[in-house]
Design an enzyme around this catalytic site. Structure first.
Site, PDB file in Angstrom:
ATOM      1  N   ALA A   1       0.836  -1.217   0.000  1.00  0.00           N
ATOM      2  CA  ALA A   1       0.000   0.000   0.000  1.00  0.00           C
ATOM      3  C   ALA A   1       0.870   1.268   0.000  1.00  0.00           C
ATOM      4  CB  ALA A   1      -0.978  -0.010   1.171  1.00  0.00           C
TER       5      ALA A   1
ATOM      6  N   LYS B   1       2.328  -9.996  -5.400  1.00  0.00           N
ATOM      7  CA  LYS B   1       3.211  -8.965  -4.838  1.00  0.00           C
ATOM      8  C   LYS B   1       4.676  -9.417  -4.860  1.00  0.00           C
ATOM      9  CE  LYS B   1      -0.305  -6.944  -1.881  1.00  0.00           C
ATOM     10  NZ  LYS B   1      -0.840  -6.821  -0.533  1.00  0.00           N
TER      11      LYS B   1
END
Ligand code: ADP
Ligand code: ASP
Ligand code: MG
Length: 824
Positions: A620, A691
């Site tokens: 994030a 990710k």
């Protein structure tokens, strides 16, 4: 003596003429003045339109004529609108109206004649055009008289004498100067009013001085009379740094040299007709450009000696539209003298004006810019002149490109400053403005470039920003996806806009917004006060439509921001990059999909000089990718990455224990927005896998998602459940299994963490029992942690840790990417 000229807008309505009259009243108090007026605004164009219609045998010319008639009558009525109108005033109004009727009847006869003979020669055109200034000067003169001002009207045609080059006649200064001097010597009125633009030949034919020529009339009179000042009154407060109609931030230039004014006007600054400067330059008479609508504004003063004031060496940027570029090339030209001579002689004979010339030093080609309207004629005559060489294939038939414009950067001091052209061209390049040709005057007072007409607004704005507003850089955002994160980003922009502008000189604007249903765009920036309402009422959303808007608005420093999780959106990044529009993606699909697409986006980003950033793909708002990229570019090598990268999985395993149920915890995570709407995207580990894949790729390894080892802890039933509700039901049924996972870890005094690992080219993800003392053991809430073991950090890893999920931190990660682009 001062000479004042008032342009079309200044005399375009009764209201404006009243403003002109107050200026005249004031100025004629101090000394006598000569006042030159244009036709009422728009009338010269209307006269031409009417004549062209008549010449084409189109009866609509009568409508145009009627419009000309009513425009003048409404001006007269407005000027004589007076509640205390007495008989004398009424009488002068009637006289004026009679005079104007006579003139308008003459005009009508002329138009009927053109209609009848179906022909409009340059000579007739001048006769026709002269009506505009004839009418306006008569109206203003009679108004001045009715208001008891000491004025006289002198027809400039009796003073300004030219050759017979109709529509653009050359002045005979010997006769003209002496006419002007002897008239003014014998005249004592405080105000002498004269129509601009019109003149006569020695033989008495009506001629005109070229479109925009009233400025020139005033300059000729000022020079002949050795006036102390020439004032050009118009509808803007001076000569601006660039065309104020195209660049909002343009500002008036306080002082200019004659040469700078010549260059700016020659290259399109319409506010001053280019020939105007020459007569007054010889006599060193200052020109002052002022705004009739704002007489107090300082305006621009054009003189010979301007004070050095440390300002930018670039004084202004101008543009000429409707340009065609012609190229003559061929091996037969190299080293053969006389090609240019023949080429330019031919153009001169055809009276084709050349605006710009460039010749490559190889002498293999000559390229020149002329007006679009001359292009066809030029091609025909040149192809004939070089027929022989073309037949022998020594040169190619001339190549014509149209729909172009010229932009020019101008300033006297440019020659003593290095790097101006570098700045000019790198600014254009950065903004994807393709340059077709470049010319630099030997005086180095002017650098000009030929570009496509659709790029003019963007080019002027970027150059203006570069040379005059270096202090602020405008960033134009096109945001798609305004869910939780998108909404937070818009809020953050709204909140931080002023701060970022003040402290970082970045002007953030949202130029486009889209969700899956609607989209809105605004090249001035969307007003963020009620963006939701505007968006609800916007046009129907489409990915291509949004892209087309961004492309066609063609704004500088455009950035496309993808805050969706949609595959189709990720497929369009390439199109944006090809337009030099940067891409900021929250969406992970592009970077974790097919490696070819990822590589292609990276290479488009380099090729088109547009950033492609996706910091929020991992962690994030945490600066994971940015840090990694700094390590790699500075020459470090990543050996191992260990990470807990799922805020949602971390939240779930931190809250799951023997007191809670797996179902409740997952439900809570979903409700609080920590998971995707279908929590399996997080729980299956696919999100974490994507990710770590991105981290591996950013470390320089070419791997695909299918190369990753993934240890799935969900039951088969959970994975296969058709709906999200069905999935939740399996959690209830399989509670014992999930409790078993917890118990096993607890017995070993371990914590359950979903871990991603990358080691020597191999990546895997899975649920792990983490022993006490390990940096992952105490990871709280929805925190993420990434440990990089690199050549420079071999034993003690570089660790990045902090909240790795949530709308606010994700939005701030996007914000940081946008600022990175702005600082680029
Ligand atoms: P007038 O009718 O008063 O002669 P013009 O229309 O000929 O006025 O010239 C004024 C216009 O020139 C302005 O309204 C503006 O749109 C245009 N213009 C183009 N470039 C410039 C510039 N650099 N500075 C000021 N005005 C400019
Ligand atoms: N009326 C003429 C034109 O519009 C001259 C001028 O206004 O300067 O071109
Ligand atoms: Mg003008």
């Amino acid at each position: 003596m001062k000479v004042l000229k008032f342009g079309g807008t200044s005399v375009g309505s009764a209201e404006n003429i009243n403003k002109v009259i107050s200026i005249l009243e004031q100025q004629s108090k101090n000394s006598n003045i000569a006042v030159v007026v244009s036709a009422v605004g728009g009338i010269t164009d209307k006269l031409l339109e009417a004549a062209n219609l008549a010449c084409d045998k189109n009866k609509d010319y009568i409508d145009k004529y009627n419009a000309i008639w009513s425009k003048h009558n409404s001006v007269i009525e407005g000027l004589f609108l007076n509640p205390n109108k007495d008989k004398t005033i009424q009488k002068s109004q009637d006289e004026l109206q009679d005079l104007i009727s006579i003139k308008l009847n003459e005009l009508r006869n002329l138009l009927d004649g053109i209609y009848l003979i179906n022909e409009l020669s340059p000579k007739t055109k001048d006769k026709l055009l002269s009506f505009g200034e004839g009418l306006s000067s008569t109206i203003i003169y009679h108004t001045l008289k009715s208001r008891n001002l000491d004025a006289t009207l002198k027809n400039s045609q009796e003073l300004i004498i030219t050759d017979l080059n109709f529509n653009n006649a050359a002045v005979n200064f010997d006769i003209t100067d002496s006419n002007i001097q002897s008239f003014f010597k014998s005249n004592s009125n405080s105000i002498v009013l004269l129509p601009g633009f019109v003149s006569k030949s020695v033989s008495g034919e009506i001629t005109t001085l070229g479109r925009g020529g009233s400025d020139y009339t005033a300059a000729i009179i000022a020079a002949a009379l050795d006036a102390s000042e020439l004032q050009i009154w118009t509808d803007v407060s001076g000569m601006f740094t660039t065309n104020p109609k195209l660049v909002k931030q343009a500002a008036p230039i306080i002082e200019l040299s004659y040469q700078e004014a010549v260059e700016l006007s020659h290259f399109g600054a319409k506010v001053l007709y280019p020939p105007t400067v020459m007569p007054v330059l010889k006599k060193r008479i200052p020109i002052v450009i002022k705004n009739t609508m704002d007489p107090e504004a300082v305006g621009t003063t054009i003189t010979e000696d301007i004070k050095p004031n440390g300002s930018s060496p670039v004084k202004g940027i101008s543009n000429i539209d409707n340009i065609a570029l012609l190229t003559l090339q061929g091996n037969g030209m190299v080293g053969v003298p006389g090609f240019s001579k023949r080429l330019f002689e031919t153009l001169a004979q055809e009276k084709i004006n050349i605006i710009l010339i460039t010749q490559s030093s190889s002498e293999h080609s000559i390229c020149f810019g002329i007006s679009d309207s001359d292009a066809q004629r030029a091609k025909e005559v040149i192809d004939i002149v070089f027929e022989y060489e073309i037949a022998l294939q020594k040169i190619d038939p001339i190549v014509v490109e149209t729909d172009l414009s010229i932009i020019a950067v101008i300033g006297d001091k440019m020659k003593s400053h290095q790097g101006i052209s570098g700045k000019m061209f790198s600014t254009l390049g950065r903004n994807n403005v393709n340059i077709r040709a470049i010319a630099q005057g030997a005086s180095e007072r002017n650098i000009s470039a030929v570009i496509h007409k659709n790029d003019v607004k963007k080019a002027l704005n970027s150059l203006h920003e570069q040379f005059f507003e270096i202090k602020t850089k405008q960033i134009n955002l096109f945001i798609t996806g305004v869910g939780n994160v998108g909404e937070r980003l818009i809020e953050q922009i709204k909140q931080q806009k002023a701060y970022v502008k003040e402290n970082f000189k970045i002007n953030l604007r949202i130029a486009g917004l889209s969700n899956s249903r609607h989209m809105i765009v605004n090249d001035e920036g969307i007003n963020l006060k009620d963006w939701k309402e505007q968006l609800e009422n916007g046009e129907k959303a489409s990915l291509e439509g949004f892209f087309e808007h961004a492309k066609n608005l063609n704004l500088r420093n455009s950035v496309f921001v993808d805050i969706t999780a949609n595959e189709a959106v990720s497929k369009i990044y390439g199109e944006y990059l090809k337009q030099s529009i940067s891409v900021v993606a929250c969406n992970k699909i592009a970077c974790s999909g097919n490696i070819e697409y990822y590589n292609e986006l990276k290479s488009l980003s380099r090729k088109y000089n547009a950033s492609f950033l996706f910091e929020t793909n991992v962690g994030a708002g945490l600066p994971v990718i940015d840090t990694l990229s700094h390590l790699i570019t500075s020459g470090d090598k990543v050996n191992t990455i260990q990470a807990v990268l799922s805020g949602s999985l971390n939240f779930i395993f931190n809250n799951f224990n023997s007191e809670t149920t797996f179902y409740d915890v997952v439900k809570q995570a979903q409700e609080e927005g920590y998971t995707e709407p279908d929590p399996r995207i997080d729980l299956s580990g696919i999100d974490v896998a994507r990710k770590v894949l991105i981290l591996a790729r950013e470390s320089g390894h070419s791997i695909e998602l299918s190369d990753l080892e993934s240890d799935n802890f969900l039951t088969d039933d959970a994975m296969n459940a058709e709906t999200v509700d069905d999935f939740f039901n399996t959690l209830k049924t399989d509670e014992a299994y999930y409790q078993g996972l917890y118990k096993s870890a607890q017995e070993k005094n371990c914590q359950l963490k979903f871990v991603a690992e990358f080691n020597n080219g191999e990546a895997k993800v899975g649920l792990k029992e983490i022993p006490e003392g390990h940096p992952f053991y105490n990871l709280k809430g929805k925190d993420n942690i990434v440990m990089f073991y690199t050549q420079r950090y071999p034993e003690q890893p570089m660790i990045i840790k902090g909240a790795g999920a949530g709308a606010d931190v994700t939005a701030s990660g996007l914000f940081a990417d946008i600022i990175r682009i702005a600082n680029n």
